[in-house]
Design an enzyme around this catalytic site. Structure first.
Site, PDB file in Angstrom:
ATOM      1  CD1 TRP A  16      91.637  33.075 -38.043  1.00 16.99           C
ATOM      2  CD2 TRP A  16      90.498  31.948 -39.592  1.00 16.99           C
ATOM      3  NE1 TRP A  16      90.938  33.985 -38.793  1.00 16.99           N
ATOM      4  CE2 TRP A  16      90.232  33.316 -39.751  1.00 16.99           C
ATOM      5  CE3 TRP A  16      89.896  31.033 -40.450  1.00 16.99           C
ATOM      6  CZ2 TRP A  16      89.391  33.812 -40.736  1.00 16.99           C
ATOM      7  CZ3 TRP A  16      89.054  31.513 -41.446  1.00 16.99           C
ATOM      8  CH2 TRP A  16      88.810  32.885 -41.576  1.00 16.99           C
ATOM      9  CE  LYS A  67      87.351  30.183 -33.359  1.00 14.56           C
ATOM     10  NZ  LYS A  67      88.625  30.548 -33.981  1.00 14.56           N
ATOM     11  CG  ASP A 104      83.199  33.080 -34.582  1.00 15.90           C
ATOM     12  OD1 ASP A 104      83.003  34.119 -33.933  1.00 15.90           O
ATOM     13  OD2 ASP A 104      84.178  32.903 -35.312  1.00 15.90           O
ATOM     14  CG  ASP A 161      89.652  37.606 -34.665  1.00 15.04           C
ATOM     15  OD1 ASP A 161      88.897  37.259 -33.727  1.00 15.04           O
ATOM     16  OD2 ASP A 161      89.459  37.288 -35.841  1.00 15.04           O
TER      17      ASP A 161
HETATM   18  C1  GAL Z   1      86.370  35.217 -36.007  1.00 13.27           C
HETATM   19  C2  GAL Z   1      87.131  34.467 -34.952  1.00 13.27           C
HETATM   20  C3  GAL Z   1      88.398  33.904 -35.561  1.00 13.27           C
HETATM   21  C4  GAL Z   1      88.037  33.026 -36.743  1.00 13.27           C
HETATM   22  C5  GAL Z   1      87.157  33.784 -37.722  1.00 13.27           C
HETATM   23  C6  GAL Z   1      86.659  32.888 -38.828  1.00 13.27           C
HETATM   24  O1  GAL Z   1      85.202  35.706 -35.463  1.00 13.27           O
HETATM   25  O2  GAL Z   1      87.413  35.302 -33.872  1.00 13.27           O
HETATM   26  O3  GAL Z   1      89.118  33.183 -34.588  1.00 13.27           O
HETATM   27  O4  GAL Z   1      87.365  31.898 -36.279  1.00 13.27           O
HETATM   28  O5  GAL Z   1      86.053  34.351 -37.071  1.00 13.27           O
HETATM   29  O6  GAL Z   1      85.875  33.570 -39.755  1.00 13.27           O
END
Ligand code: GAL
Length: 651
Positions: free
Chosen positions: A279, A399, A401, A465
């Site tokens: 990421w 993962k 989200d 984040d």
């Molecule tokens: C966020 C997440 C990040 C990444 C991102 C991708 O919500 O916290 O780590 O995965 O989305 O769009």
């Protein structure tokens, strides 16, 4: 005679007074050297680019900033006073809370106390005579930086000599602390490992040293085989139980052995997972080719030899309805409802096979909502189908989200609305004939640490984040460590990825460039994450790894603190505003101790054995330098640089 002597003295005094009347406004200085948590410092307006206003009072001049922010000022002995009005900007529009501070030569000269939206502006009037370095700081008052729009209104210096200057963070050399590994084998990695019965088993014995090498193992359970040339163990264990092995490696320079216990049962990730996630390096630019290259580098760089294992793709591997890159636009699902990878991922199964052939594991990403955070296809109402698909493709980690699931949860009044999507996916993953780790990414909502393991996850993000809070890694770490009671084998608090070396700018999804952290802060990142038993995922650009970054990522003695089988997250002992001790019990009876300095100036930090529950005259080892420091009675003290952590093992 008398008059003649007197007159010039008065005149001189008057002259210096007139001189002292020169006013230098903070807003007229070069603000580009200020650091802050969000946005850029604003001249004569708030961080929202509105007129400055505090508690209903408007100000014409001043600096609008955002916690956490620091203006490091060199006064060169020329400033006499500092005057300002401070407070939360009236346009913050949210539950802000801030503390303003003025730190003079490392000492707190003044602080505002906690300030909230609507509070009247507080007047600041400081005597600066004899101050060399002044830090004007805005802290987040302990509740994160959201909405922390801070104003230094009418901020000015009364100057009689040299003018104040805002200077950048002192430049530090990138010093490599750790000796290079030798040519003889050294087996690293966890000493305990969980798997489920009947599922494919894959483990590459992390070993430093010159190849070729010959691997062997005693006590290998039935169903597993070890490739003696690569050190990769594959197969499947049918019977539940605990299996004690000794792993061995030899080459022409020597030999190494290490105990290894496989626990075949229900619990995965008996130590924090380690790997790489795309990421913070590549955002919506990721491709199959880049994932394979990442796997190659994980092996060629030596990262896999100290335990990094998962090569994980994040968001943007699917299709979106709209995206600037037409290669990522297409049908979200096929006619049978199967999720469709975008054109950069022509063959997921071949990609995971490529990763597995190196003894590594593959991670994937989805969202419980209809769309991911970046607007790509999510798993909502296709959960079972997707879980099966991920397993069939050969992924070993998911993962999960939150993102657009917020729209669905909004109408859900049930008490377990936070748990629901994750329990669903957790159950589905358990039904697959693969060991698939589940990492929750919902930023800590609903106290996820209390129920994450119960719904089937092995780790969960505890905050937003970290890419947006890189000037704040100590705060993020300390918030994460508050949940230490839930840290144990198979259950890990995740403060987000390691962002050192080259990373992209999270705000704009930029191309990888040198990260904003100083070398000391990069060491601290790793030290803190190891002390907290956090999942260790590097999220920088592997193609730009340099010697310094590899040194920080790959010290096996530091990683051993992270992978300790007790699974404890360090306890925090706050010493003062700037300094603290983190102490973590290790399985061998020793303790890992971090002497931490969050402050802006170098300082001495003392770890007192009595505070740490240590008796006698233990041995102290510097883990970064891999060097014994001797025996110490009563305490160990070290000089710790700005934002530094001195990491030692005490036994
Ligand atoms: C966020 C997440 C990040 C990444 C991102 C991708 O919500 O916290 O780590 O995965 O989305 O769009």
């Amino acid at each position: 005679m008398r008059t003649r002597l007197f007159l010039p003295t008065v005149w001189l005094a008057l002259a210096s007074l007139t001189h002292a009347a020169e006013t230098v406004w903070l807003d007229a200085l070069d603000l580009s050297q200020m650091t802050q948590g969000w946005g850029t410092p604003q001249t004569n307006r708030s961080i929202r680019e509105q007129p400055l206003a505090i508690g209903g009072r408007k100000f014409e001049r001043g600096v609008g900033t955002h916690a956490i922010s620091t203006a490091r000022m060199e006064l060169d002995g020329g400033s006499e006073r500092f005057l300002a009005f401070v407070g939360v900007d009236d346009n913050a529009n949210g539950p802000a809370s801030i503390v303003f501070k003025a730190i003079a030569d490392g000492r707190i000269l003044w602080q505002s106390g906690v300030m909230k939206p609507g509070d009247p502006a507080k007047a600041v009037d400081l005597d600066l005579r004899s101050v060399k370095t002044l830090l004007l700081q805005v802290g987040d008052a302990g509740d994160g930086v959201s909405y922390d729009h801070a104003n230094w209104a009418e901020a000015r210096f009364i100057v009689s000599g040299a003018k104040p200057r805002i200077v950048g963070v002192p430049v530090e050399p990138a010093i490599i602390l750790t000796p290079k590994p030798g040519p003889a084998p050294l087996i690293n990695g966890p000493t305990i490992y969980g798997c489920r019965p009947g599922n494919p088993f894959l483990y590459r014995i992390p070993t430093q040293g010159q190849r070729p090498m010959i691997f062997s193992a005693s006590g290998l359970p039935r169903g597993l085989k070890l490739d003696s040339a690569t050190g990769i163990i594959t197969g499947s264990i049918a019977e539940r139980g605990e299996y004690r092995l000794t792993l061995r490696a030899k080459n022409q320079h020597g030999r190494s052995s290490r105990p290894f216990k496989i626990v075949c049962g229900d619990t995965l990730s008996l130590t924090p997972s380690m790997g790489w996630n795309h990421w913070y390096a590549h955002y919506d630019r990721i491709t199959d080719a880049m994932m394979r290259e990442a796997a190659d580098i994980m092996v060629s760089s030596g990262m896999a030899d100290v335990g990094y294992q998962y090569v994980s793709i994040d968001d943007c591997w699917m299709n979106a309805a709209r995206h600037q890159d037409p290669m990522r636009v297409g049908p979200l699902r096929d006619e049978r409802g199967n999720i469709v990878p975008n054109k950069y991922f022509p063959d997921m199964k071949a990609m995971t096979a490529y990763i597995h052939a190196k003894g590594l594991k593959a991670g994937i990403y989805t969202s419980p909502g209809p769309r991911t955070c970046a607007g790509f296809a999510g798993s909502y109402q296709h959960e079972a189908q997707d879980a099966k698909q991920f397993a069939e493709w050969g992924f070993d980690l998911l993962k999960h989200d939150w993102c657009s699931y917020g729209q669905i949860a909004r109408d859900d009044k049930s008490p377990d609305m936070f748990q629901k999507p994750y329990r669903l996916m957790g159950d589905l993953l358990k039904q697959q004939q693969r060991d698939i780790l589940l990492n929750l990414c919902q930023y800590g909502m609903g106290n996820v640490w209390e129920w994450g393991a119960e719904v089937g996850a092995q780790s969960w993000r505890t905050s937003g984040d970290l890419g947006f809070e890189l000037n704040n890694i100590f705060n993020v770490a300390l918030k994460n460590a508050e949940h230490r009671a839930w840290s144990r084998p198979g259950s890990w608090n995740d403060p987000d990825y390691i962002q050192i070396g080259h990373i992209g700018n999270a705000r704009v999804g930029g191309l990888p460039a040198p990260c904003p952290l100083t070398p000391t802060e990069q060491y601290s990142f790793m030290s803190l994450w190891c002390l907290m038993a956090a999942p260790l995922f590097y999220s920088g650009d592997l193609t730009q790894l340099d010697e310094f970054t590899l040194n920080v990522l790959c010290n096996p003695e530091v990683i051993e603190v992270n992978q300790d089988p007790l699974g404890q997250c360090a306890r925090v002992i706050e010493l003062d505003e700037a300094t603290l001790i983190m102490v973590k019990d290790l399985a061998d009876g020793a303790k890992a101790v971090g002497l931490c300095n969050r402050g802006e100036m170098e300082t001495t930090v003392t770890a007192r054995w009595a505070d740490l529950g240590i008796k006698g005259k233990p041995r102290v080892r510097d883990l970064w330098r891999q060097k014994d420091l001797g025996r110490f009675a009563g305490e160990y003290r070290a000089i710790v640089p700005r934002h530094g952590v001195v990491l030692v093992k005490v036994k």
